[in-house]
Write an enzyme that holds these catalytic residues in place. Sequence first.
Site, PDB file in Angstrom:
ATOM      1  N   GLU A 183      48.225  40.296  45.476  1.00 10.49           N
ATOM      2  CA  GLU A 183      48.876  41.460  44.871  1.00 10.49           C
ATOM      3  C   GLU A 183      50.218  41.814  45.510  1.00 10.49           C
ATOM      4  O   GLU A 183      50.353  42.852  46.171  1.00 10.49           O
ATOM      5  CB  GLU A 183      47.937  42.673  44.948  1.00 10.49           C
TER       6      GLU A 183
ATOM      7  N   GLU B 112      39.528  39.393  41.652  1.00 11.42           N
ATOM      8  CA  GLU B 112      38.940  40.689  42.009  1.00 11.42           C
ATOM      9  C   GLU B 112      38.673  41.464  40.736  1.00 11.42           C
ATOM     10  O   GLU B 112      39.473  41.431  39.789  1.00 11.42           O
ATOM     11  CB  GLU B 112      39.887  41.554  42.861  1.00 11.42           C
TER      12      GLU B 112
HETATM   13  C1  FCB Z   1      42.988  45.770  45.300  1.00 11.20           C
HETATM   14  C2  FCB Z   1      43.071  45.141  46.675  1.00 11.20           C
HETATM   15  C3  FCB Z   1      41.759  45.120  47.411  1.00 11.20           C
HETATM   16  C4  FCB Z   1      40.977  46.386  47.204  1.00 11.20           C
HETATM   17  C5  FCB Z   1      40.872  46.721  45.724  1.00 11.20           C
HETATM   18  C6  FCB Z   1      40.070  47.956  45.426  1.00 11.20           C
HETATM   19  O1  FCB Z   1      44.230  46.258  44.942  1.00 11.20           O
HETATM   20  O2  FCB Z   1      43.516  43.813  46.561  1.00 11.20           O
HETATM   21  O3  FCB Z   1      42.024  44.874  48.766  1.00 11.20           O
HETATM   22  O4  FCB Z   1      41.519  47.402  47.937  1.00 11.20           O
HETATM   23  O5  FCB Z   1      42.154  46.873  45.188  1.00 11.20           O
END
Ligand code: FCB
Length: 466
Positions: free
Chosen positions: A177, A370
């Site tokens: 990110e 994620e």
């Molecule tokens: C993302 C991050 C991760 C975590 C989630 C909830 O932006 O990559 O580390 O904090 O959000």
Amino acid sequence: MNFSIDPSLPTVRRGDFPADFRWGCATASFQIEGGAHEGGRGESIWDRFSHTPGKVKNGDNGDVACDHYHRWPQDLDLLQSLGANAYRFSIAWPRIQPTGRGAAVQAGLDFYSRLVDGLLERGLQPWVTLYHWDLPQALQDEGGWMSRDSVARFADYTDIVTRALGDRVKHWITHNEPFCTAFLGHQHGVHAPGVKDLGLAMQVHHHLLLSHGRALPVIRANVPGAQAGITLSLHPISPASDSPADVAAAHRHDGGRNRLFLDPLHGRGYPADVIERLGPFAPRVVAGDLDEIARPCDFLGINYYFPEVVADATHDAGHDPLKDPLATRVVEVHGVERTAFGWPVVPEGLTALLTRVARDYAPPPIYITENGSTFDDVMLPDGTVNDSQRLSYLIRHLAAARDALAAGVPLKGYFAWSLLDNFEWAEGYLRRFGITYVDFQTQQRTLKASGHWYRQFCQDTLPPQA
Ligand code: FCB
């Protein structure tokens, strides 16, 4: 534990996905490891930031976190017991190079080497993220990602890590990110290093992408059969109304959130409309940079949490074009289900996002690196955690991923965020994202209902739904 499933939820099973699909969980070093002063680890920008009063809720820090540095065998056992076949984790740069440059610390390399061996012994494919936000503080003191030298430093660090682990780790993610590092960390100042300067944030953005491109051939040189890519946080964007002003604003916002990353990575350079709006804040780009950034990846990692509905902010009272040259405002949609963070829960957004990225950019395989949710979990007197909202979130997002697959998206894997409740950055330990509950006093781990369900899902032993 016993948990019930709302019969209105879609039915989704592992067998609905291809047999070679990757199933796992994701974590990040600073969020779980602790062991802050062990193995010769140096200070990271998140150590400094979290120990600065007022930066993190409740003054929380990562000194102990989930104590994964000591408890990793147990955590890997847990992952294996889920029936997962992959695990995404990140490497703490300051464990490898305490000041961000120079010789590697053997104890740091050994820690990750043991972790990788532990994964392989348990049949779990390691997915390594090289940078999940814990920059060595000593590099920050020299300008960190604001300095172009960071690109060379990252390439050196990548070289060290891939030489040490590349015989066993084939899947490499350069950055997690870059949006958050660049803009939360350098424009809004809510993440480490806490800088508030749009021009610097744009330069950081450029250096992050450049360092990604610079790292790719390093990874490939050291890792036979490497699969290398990057993980982006992307959001489906829609206009708040049909008015031409809101429609144009949504396009600009998509530019800042999505195209600013996807376009240069796919050889299209920075989006001209965004760069024009940024005016003096546009990054300095040296000849050849865009070619490096556009080096082909073997996969694209996408983190999906929520969509955004956007209105034109040009005529908002107090709108400052120097602070917000894109002039967009995220609108709160009422009546939408939300997580404890306030993030809207929109599973269809995942299908929409994946089909859009596949259509517009035709990337090689896509992995959801994620996806997850935070709710105010409570441990009941009988020791169980019935996180029915997270369970519902998980089921609906997996069904949405299946829909994307059916629509032809080259989706190859899913990593739930997160294996464990952990240090949620500026929110500290307040926000729990785990499918496993962590008691931060005792470090006891308890699988939540969502975790039990995910285990049955991954083992493909889910009972037929009523
Ligand atoms: C993302 C991050 C991760 C975590 C989630 C909830 O932006 O990559 O580390 O904090 O959000």
